[in-house]
Design an enzyme around this catalytic site. Structure first.
Site, mmCIF file in Angstrom:
data_model
loop_
_atom_site.group_PDB
_atom_site.id
_atom_site.type_symbol
_atom_site.label_atom_id
_atom_site.label_comp_id
_atom_site.label_asym_id
_atom_site.label_seq_id
_atom_site.Cartn_x
_atom_site.Cartn_y
_atom_site.Cartn_z
ATOM 1 N N LYS A 126 31.754 46.615 41.679
ATOM 2 C CA LYS A 126 33.211 46.525 41.490
ATOM 3 C C LYS A 126 33.687 47.895 41.054
ATOM 4 O O LYS A 126 32.920 48.664 40.478
ATOM 5 C CB LYS A 126 33.550 45.503 40.395
ATOM 6 C CG LYS A 126 34.972 45.003 40.460
ATOM 7 C CD LYS A 126 35.103 43.914 41.491
ATOM 8 C CE LYS A 126 36.513 43.429 41.652
ATOM 9 N NZ LYS A 126 36.555 42.193 42.470
ATOM 10 N N ASP B 131 41.276 44.264 45.624
ATOM 11 C CA ASP B 131 41.330 43.288 44.523
ATOM 12 C C ASP B 131 42.763 43.439 43.977
ATOM 13 O O ASP B 131 43.660 43.884 44.720
ATOM 14 C CB ASP B 131 40.266 43.592 43.460
ATOM 15 C CG ASP B 131 40.091 42.443 42.464
ATOM 16 O OD1 ASP B 131 39.447 41.444 42.807
ATOM 17 O OD2 ASP B 131 40.634 42.520 41.334
#
Ligand code: NDP
Ligand code: 2IT
Length: 444
Positions: free
Chosen positions: A124, A164
């Site tokens: 991430k 995201d």
């Protein structure tokens, strides 16, 4: 497994990283039982190796605004584990981003990606940059500077970032444009690309569609389906949009949306042009849902409140971590909600999850239910590698199959003696086992 000792160690080595601690603890208590059945996991120190990220990149992201002022943000990429495939996971641009949030998201991504059955590791990244109110040119300059700090660490076989919160097709375009300039390569290093230049059909819808497919699987265990159900949704971003679109198409009535400012209640259901309007609302960059009631006056706006007070059959949190707490959970159960499905990552607090499970209502964690997004990113990687593009019907069929498969795996490991399906345990165990075996087989 000594969960207490592992957690004390983790907290000592990663002080203050409360979201990361929360995500690790949630996994450990789910897998404790199965872990103890395989003494070779302990022998190979699987947990110690799993909770330490392979690599954490932190870099400076300087950029210039339209008035010529210089700003400095912080960029992150946590490459947590690549036992199953190249690192894979989204980028989040939001002022709340910090190392703890990046690590919790990367850690969860390992098991989510494992559940998809595709060859994907977990990562991430993102920045504490706030896209709110920024011009298109400012977003572009920021993305270019961010990529300058990241490009040497990513690649189609190394690490493949995606979107995201705060990162959608526009941002992926600017990031990809800079990557291409720096490397002279047009390849599948990012997913969520524009459809005309390497993106996959249905990737924008995939997370939300996958969530609704998963809910239908959950309801089918009670010989029921989503048709005619009243649904409450939080957030109004990319994931919320996909959820509303598919749930409405399948005959449910979605009655709420929310933003950091409050929520809107639309008793007629969010359908037709209202779904298209969600995209406008999101693109406005104001990040408030209040304008919805000016456009559709039958809806009501509740400032500073959360949608979980509205009676519903199904609740789908689609905004951010820890947005649904024990009070919200108790209210949902009291009002007759029978299914809570996480579309965001870790939106329910541990206390809230306990309330759902004690009430024996259907509850699914994000790492299972929202895996359709990253799974379709995986399908984009396959199409890029083959240099072709599948029709939407093929991507959708594969997505449905993957969601059914994840549901089957949750059942396999989550079915309790009284017949209750513990989806949290099922998802964590199924996701963990593959990674753990791979870690052992690949050596230290
Ligand atoms: P978006 O940026 O498109 O939308 C997120 C929206 O939620 C923003 O408008 C944000 O507003 C709002 N929001 C943030 N905090 C709150 C809050 N407390 N209450 C209500 N609204 C809030 O992001 P996504 O839709 O992509 O992501 C939403 C969630 O889904 C995240 O948890 C993400 O990690 C998860 N997810 C995303 C996937 C994807 O493919 N995009 C895949 C799987 C999971 P503001 O910016 O003002 O805070
Ligand atoms: O949380 C997630 O799974 C995502 N943001 C999507 C990641 C991806 O690589 O598509």
């Amino acid at each position: 497994m000594d969960v207490k000792k592992i957690m004390l160690d983790l907290e000592r080595r990663n002080p203050g990283e409360k979201e990361f601690h929360q995500a690790v603890y949630e996994l450990l208590i789910s897998i404790e039982g199965i872990y103890n059945q395989y003494p070779y996991f302990e022998k190979h120190s699987v947990i110690e190796r799993l909770i330490e990220p392979d690599r954490v990149l932190i870099f400076k992201v300087p950029w210039t605004d339209d008035a010529g002022n210089i700003h400095v943000n912080r960029g992150f990429r946590v490459q947590f584990n690549n036992a199953l495939g190249p690192y894979k996971g989204g980028l989040r641009f939001h002022p709340s981003v910090n190392l703890s949030i990046m690590k919790f998201l990367a850690f969860e991504q390992i098991f989510k990606n494992s559940l998809t059955t595709l060859p994907l590791g977990g990562a991430k990244g993102g920045s504490d940059f706030n896209p709110k109110g920024k011009s298109d040119a400012e977003i572009m300059r920021f993305c270019q500077s961010f990529m300058l700090g990241l490009w040497q660490h990513i690649g189609p076989e190394i690490d493949v970032p995606a979107g995201d919160i705060g990162v959608g097709t526009r941002e992926i375009g600017y990031l990809f444009g800079m990557y291409k300039k720096l490397t002279h390569q047009h390849n599948g290093t990012l997913t969520g690309k524009g459809i005309e230049w390497g993106g996959s059909l249905l990737r924008p819808e995939a997370t939300g569609y996958g969530v609704v497919y998963f809910i239908n699987e959950m309801l089918s265990t009670q010989k029921d389906n989503i048709e005619g159900k009243i649904v409450t949704v939080s957030g109004f971003g990319n994931v919320a949009w996909g959820v509303v679109k598919k749930a409405t198409e399948m005959g449910a009535r979605v009655v709420t949306l929310s933003g950091p400012d409050g929520y809107v209640y639309d008793p007629d259901g969010i359908k037709g042009e209202k779904i298209d309007y969600m995209l406008e609302l999101r693109a406005s960059n104001d990040d408030i849902v209040e304008p919805y009631v000016r456009r559709f006056p039958k809806a009501k706006y509740f400032a500073g409140r959360k949608p979980w007070e509205v009676p519903c059959n199904i609740a789908i949190p689609c905004a951010t971590q820890n947005e649904l707490d024990a009070n919200d959970a108790a209210l949902l159960v009291k009002n007759g909600c029978n299914c809570v499905c996480e579309a965001a990552n870790m939106p329910c607090t541990p206390d809230a999850i306990e309330i759902f499970q004690q009430a024996r209502i259907l509850y699914a964690p994000g790492k299972a239910a929202n895996a359709g997004g990253v799974a379709t990113s995986g399908l984009e990687m396959s199409q890029n590698a083959m240099k072709l593009s599948w029709p939407a019907s093929e991507v959708d069929a594969r997505l449905q199959h993957i969601m059914q498969n994840i549901h089957q795996n949750c059942l396999k490991y989550g079915l309790e003696p009284d017949g209750y399906i513990n989806y949290l345990k099922g998802a964590n165990v199924a996701g963990f086992l593959k990674v753990a075996h791979a870690l052992v087989e690949q050596g230290v």
